[in-house]
Design a protein around this motif. Structure first.
Motif, mmCIF file in Angstrom:
data_model
loop_
_atom_site.group_PDB
_atom_site.id
_atom_site.type_symbol
_atom_site.label_atom_id
_atom_site.label_comp_id
_atom_site.label_asym_id
_atom_site.label_seq_id
_atom_site.Cartn_x
_atom_site.Cartn_y
_atom_site.Cartn_z
ATOM 1 N N CYS A 53 -8.527 5.960 -0.717
ATOM 2 C CA CYS A 53 -7.585 7.064 -0.805
ATOM 3 C C CYS A 53 -8.406 8.338 -0.994
ATOM 4 N N TRP A 58 -4.563 7.800 2.896
ATOM 5 C CA TRP A 58 -5.098 6.443 2.888
ATOM 6 C C TRP A 58 -5.850 6.137 4.175
ATOM 7 N N ASP A 132 2.495 5.416 -5.505
ATOM 8 C CA ASP A 132 1.414 4.779 -4.773
ATOM 9 C C ASP A 132 1.006 3.447 -5.374
#
Ligand code: TPP
Length: 236
Positions: A53, A58, A132
């Motif tokens: 990340c 990503w 996330d």
């Protein structure tokens, strides 16, 4: 899907002057923070998959299957990775790898497998776009490396196409240069390797052995157990 072909090199004090001499144009300087994730027993990295990340974006770097037969020097000095940048695709690819690994071992139970399958189907993606961490938890992935990089990027326009050069300075005190070409799916891999070798010659880089990346140095210093496992699996 794109394949990133890259050759790392040692950055000496003269590199900026050399880049200017061969007509490289500086296209900017930026700083970013990277976080890399893997399972506690290194399922991904031991298969040469790198989940990252970078400033909220990503990326999964996957080993690219070599479809070419470059000479030995080019083969050892350049790396090739397929890059996936869509989060749903990353989630299904990563779950597949974890699921396959879990199926091989005997430690898994059915609720673990259900969790992995949910991530694979992106079932939770919509519910928790702001969070996330849920899919990482479901797959039992933890951050194993975190560092900041200050990067100066250059571009070199050549007849065969543009080549990019990045000069990276990591916050744990390591500098490395990278000559990079992105090859679209089905593109000419040998041509990319030749462009990289051409720029290396122009920069007067000697045919040294493979140069360590930021991750090699980071793991060697801060995660010696992980580093040793990757070395014995011939990943680094
Ligand atoms: N670089 C070399 C020379 N050998 C390798 N085996 C790898 C990279 C594998 N690898 C280690 S960390 C990592 C990869 C693909 C992810 C970061 O890749 P890199 O291109 O070094 O990072 P970036 O330039 O995007 O910061």
């Amino acid at each position: 899907m794109t394949v990133e072909v890259e050759r790392k090199f040692v950055c000496d004090a003269e590199i900026m002057g050399k880049l200017q001499d061969i007509g490289a144009e500086c296209i900017g300087q930026r700083q970013f923070r990277d976080q890399y994730f893997d399972s506690p027993d290194f399922i991904l990295t031991l298969k040469d998959f790198w989940l990252r990340c970078r400033e909220g974006l990503w990326e999964l770097k996957c080993p690219a299957v070599s479809g070419t037969t470059p000479d030995n020097d080019t083969e050892t000095l350049c790396t090739r990775y397929r890059e996936i940048t869509s989060l749903p695709l990353i989630q299904s690819e990563v779950s597949k790898i974890i699921r396959e690994h879990t199926a091989e071992g005997s430690e898994s139970n059915s609720s673990q497998r259900e969790q992995i399958d949910k991530v694979a189907e992106n079932e939770d993606t919509e519910i928790c776009t702001a969070d996330d961490t849920k899919w990482l938890n479901d797959l039992n992935l933890v951050c194993f490396a975190e560092f900041k990089t200050e990067r100066c990027s250059y571009t070199l326009e050549r007849v065969a196409g543009a080549v990019r050069v990045d000069l990276d300075q990591a916050d744990f005190g390591y500098c490395v240069g990278e000559i990079e070409v992105l090859v679209p799916e089905g593109g000419d891999m040998n041509a990319a390797l030749q462009r990289i070798t051409g720029i290396a010659v122009e920069l007067g880089l000697s045919c040294e052995k493979k140069v360590k990346g930021k991750m090699d140095v980071y793991l060697q210093r801060y995660r010696p157990e992980h580093y040793a496992k990757l070395l014995s699996a011939h990943i680094l």
